[in-house]
Design an enzyme around this catalytic site. Structure first.
Site, PDB file in Angstrom:
ATOM      1  N   THR A 183       0.840  -1.198   0.000  1.00 46.81           N
ATOM      2  CA  THR A 183       0.000   0.000   0.000  1.00 46.81           C
ATOM      3  C   THR A 183       0.874   1.247   0.000  1.00 46.81           C
ATOM      4  O   THR A 183       2.000   1.238   0.512  1.00 46.81           O
ATOM      5  CB  THR A 183      -0.916   0.051   1.231  1.00 46.81           C
ATOM      6  OG1 THR A 183      -0.126   0.245   2.414  1.00 46.81           O
ATOM      7  CG2 THR A 183      -1.729  -1.226   1.372  1.00 46.81           C
ATOM      8  N   GLU A 184       0.348   2.325  -0.565  1.00 48.70           N
ATOM      9  CA  GLU A 184       1.016   3.626  -0.533  1.00 48.70           C
ATOM     10  C   GLU A 184      -0.029   4.706  -0.249  1.00 48.70           C
ATOM     11  O   GLU A 184      -0.878   5.009  -1.093  1.00 48.70           O
ATOM     12  CB  GLU A 184       1.726   3.919  -1.857  1.00 48.70           C
ATOM     13  CG  GLU A 184       2.909   3.002  -2.160  1.00 48.70           C
ATOM     14  CD  GLU A 184       4.134   3.284  -1.309  1.00 48.70           C
ATOM     15  OE1 GLU A 184       4.127   4.287  -0.547  1.00 48.70           O
ATOM     16  OE2 GLU A 184       5.107   2.515  -1.407  1.00 48.70           O
ATOM     17  N   VAL A 185       0.022   5.248   0.947  1.00 48.09           N
ATOM     18  CA  VAL A 185      -0.855   6.337   1.377  1.00 48.09           C
ATOM     19  C   VAL A 185      -0.118   7.657   1.170  1.00 48.09           C
ATOM     20  O   VAL A 185       1.112   7.710   1.304  1.00 48.09           O
ATOM     21  CB  VAL A 185      -1.242   6.151   2.860  1.00 48.09           C
ATOM     22  CG1 VAL A 185      -1.886   7.393   3.431  1.00 48.09           C
ATOM     23  CG2 VAL A 185      -2.153   4.950   3.037  1.00 48.09           C
TER      24      VAL A 185
END
Length: 306
Positions: free
Chosen positions: A272-274
């Protein structure tokens, strides 16, 4: 526009020990692993088995590495792995994992084994850094006998699960500091020219280009889109220089580059990449996005036929 050189090293020359020491001298402690992570894990001992899978000692300071396991582990059940804090500055990766464990960690009891490592890199967490003290990126060094202690310890922990894991989700962030500090430092360390890029505004996923899982990735993106916005591609149709597999999903050489999500060779895996610096989100939404991603990934992985 010509950018000023990074303040450490000589342009065009890779760093040696003196430059690494100069970089480390600039790094200051900004928060406490003991207060933020170890203390948060204590209440979870009522529902989980928590054990020390290793320890790192830097400048005389010891950092215990803790893993959280579901109680009543059974070898006949599918295994789910969650990792966070591979890069210490990526705050929602650590606290998203902790929030998931606190709010939803027992939801799969009796259906699956759960193993979570909320903070892989505690020294970097305290100093809000990407690298460990040796100026090594743990997320390019997940292999046996790794020079990065953080990576070597996690590889050893997960080695018994290699090829036996249903899901591995690794929680990360992309921040403005990537362009302002970390990528310039990387270029300087390696004696290369820094080529600026754009920071994507929104959430995205990283799939393994060699083991693509498009339906799984899209199921996670759809769930996260109900919590926060998904990153659009840049003017070249890319996100961080990588081609899109589908909206909000990029393809990258996860296994070949030694990234965390590939350690277990899980049937389903993603990173994931927030984007916490967006004016369109809040710190709590960033945590909620990580939790939504984990829950959607678990739901998909457990519903898939054997």
């Amino acid at each position: 526009m010509t950018l000023p050189p990074y303040p450490i090293g000589t342009p065009g020359q890779p760093w040696g020990p003196a430059e690494v020491a100069a970089w480390r001298a600039r790094v200051v402690r900004q928060r406490s692993y003991a207060d933020d992570v170890l203390a948060a894990l204590e209440p979870l001992r009522q529902a989980f088995d928590i054990s020390e899978y290793g320890a790192l000692v830097y400048d005389g300071e010891r950092f215990p590495l803790l893993a959280v396991r579901s109680r009543g582990w059974r070898d006949d059940l599918p295994t789910l792995v969650i990792t966070g804090g591979v890069h210490g500055y990526e705050t929602s990766g650590v606290h998203g994992a902790l929030q998931f464990l606190s709010d939803h960690g027992t939801e799969t009891a009796g259906q699956a084994n759960l193993l979570a490592v909320p903070c892989v890199s505690p020294w970097a967490y305290e100093r809000v850094q990407r690298w460990n003290p040796d100026a090594l990126d743990p997320n390019r060094n997940f292999r046996p006998h790794s020079p990065a202690g953080e990576s070597a310890a996690l590889v050893a922990l997960l080695a018994p699960l290699h090829g036996r894991t249903r899901l591995h989700i690794d929680l990360h962030e992309t921040t403005d500091s990537d362009e302002g500090e970390f990528r310039p430092a990387l270029a300087a360390r390696d004696g290369e020219a820094f080529v600026p890029d754009t920071v994507p505004d929104g959430f995205y996923l990283v799939d393994d280009a060699d083991r693509p899982q498009p339906a799984f990735q899209q199921a996670v993106i759809e769930a996260v889109a109900r919590v926060t916005h998904i990153a659009p591609p840049d003017a070249h149709g890319l996100i961080i220089g990588c081609p899109l597999q589908s909206p909000g999903v990029i393809s990258y050489a996860v296994t070949r580059k030694g990234l965390c999500a590939a350690i277990t060779a899980a049937r389903f895996s993603t990173t994931t990449e927030v984007y916490p610096d967006s004016p369109r989100t809040t710190p709590q939404q960033c945590l909620d996005a990580q939790v939504a991603a984990v829950r959607a990934a678990i739901a998909y992985a457990l519903s898939a036929p054997d």
